[in-house]
Design a protein around this motif. Sequence first.
Motif, PDB file in Angstrom:
ATOM      1  N   ILE A 206     -39.703  13.278  25.906  1.00 38.00           N
ATOM      2  CA  ILE A 206     -40.651  12.116  26.282  1.00 38.00           C
ATOM      3  C   ILE A 206     -41.534  11.721  25.283  1.00 38.00           C
ATOM      4  O   ILE A 206     -42.021  10.640  25.119  1.00 38.00           O
ATOM      5  N   PHE A 207     -42.145  12.744  24.736  1.00 32.99           N
ATOM      6  CA  PHE A 207     -43.477  12.683  23.955  1.00 32.99           C
ATOM      7  C   PHE A 207     -43.176  12.830  22.338  1.00 32.99           C
ATOM      8  O   PHE A 207     -44.024  12.433  21.594  1.00 32.99           O
ATOM      9  N   VAL A 208     -42.219  13.849  22.288  1.00 34.24           N
ATOM     10  CA  VAL A 208     -41.879  14.177  20.790  1.00 34.24           C
ATOM     11  C   VAL A 208     -40.741  13.513  20.233  1.00 34.24           C
ATOM     12  O   VAL A 208     -39.583  13.548  20.826  1.00 34.24           O
ATOM     13  N   GLU A 209     -40.630  12.723  19.072  1.00 33.75           N
ATOM     14  CA  GLU A 209     -39.836  12.000  18.359  1.00 33.75           C
ATOM     15  C   GLU A 209     -38.717  13.094  17.891  1.00 33.75           C
ATOM     16  O   GLU A 209     -38.874  13.894  17.124  1.00 33.75           O
ATOM     17  N   GLU A 210     -37.244  12.708  18.024  1.00 34.80           N
ATOM     18  CA  GLU A 210     -36.454  13.599  17.639  1.00 34.80           C
ATOM     19  C   GLU A 210     -36.365  13.537  16.238  1.00 34.80           C
ATOM     20  O   GLU A 210     -36.189  12.446  15.682  1.00 34.80           O
ATOM     21  N   GLY A 211     -36.108  14.675  15.474  1.00 30.74           N
ATOM     22  CA  GLY A 211     -36.203  14.833  14.278  1.00 30.74           C
ATOM     23  C   GLY A 211     -37.598  14.355  13.476  1.00 30.74           C
ATOM     24  O   GLY A 211     -37.527  14.202  12.270  1.00 30.74           O
ATOM     25  N   GLY A 212     -38.363  13.995  14.228  1.00 33.82           N
ATOM     26  CA  GLY A 212     -39.704  13.604  13.524  1.00 33.82           C
ATOM     27  C   GLY A 212     -40.549  14.722  12.900  1.00 33.82           C
ATOM     28  O   GLY A 212     -40.330  15.987  13.219  1.00 33.82           O
TER      29      GLY A 212
END
Length: 258
Positions: A202-208
Amino acid sequence: MVSPCAQKVRWVLYEKKLDYVSHIVNIVEKENLAPAYLRLNPRGVVPTLVDSGIPIVESSLICEYLDEVYPRKPLLRGDVHQRLATRLWMKTVDEAVHPSLGALAWAISLRRQFLQAGEAEARAKVLRVPDPVRRSRQLRILEQGMDAPDVIQALAIYVDFCQHLEDALQQQDWLGEAEPDLADGAVMPYIHALYQYGVDDIFVEEGGALERWFKRMASRNSYAKAVLAYLPAERLDLLAGHGRASREALAERLQSLA
């Protein structure tokens, strides 16, 4: 065991390879409000470091104390500007992110745990909290759950904080630039909490950049010893279950921020 303040202090201890004796304080049972503990830490917060018989309180101050008194492998490094940047991350965590996680942890999990003993006993425990700000916040969430205004405010702060981290970590691997420093240690427990409750996506961009940073932090021996070693499987399962049960309500409230 799950206190982010205790986690970051233990992280510093392990990064600096310092021996210590751990004493578990059960905050659900309010052992942090027992008279013996309050004599060490009048605010009744964890952790407390006792070094050479002297109690040292407030986790960020404990981390800086350890780094200064035990200078092997310094974790506050660089020129004056880098040290200021590190302290600014720590200040942001202390002043904004920590109370926000407190609100979210209460809404997601602690409220459920406290209410198992009944509403009257749960309220009586909260009323013993010496800090009026923390006491009022806990009472509101105890009574209102996810509808407490503290929860919406906490979500907004967390979303902004994660974006701030994402932007910063696109420029460098660590908040400490070349390698982790006190800033990385201070932030780590507050991102770990999102994974612990299973709401990280919900909070952390996947692969970011933030996700990659957390994976690097989680691969360190200090993370395994400071965080995972204090979280038995049944505890992790409990917290993850509370996160799953809260996920829909969190998503709804996040939508209201859009």
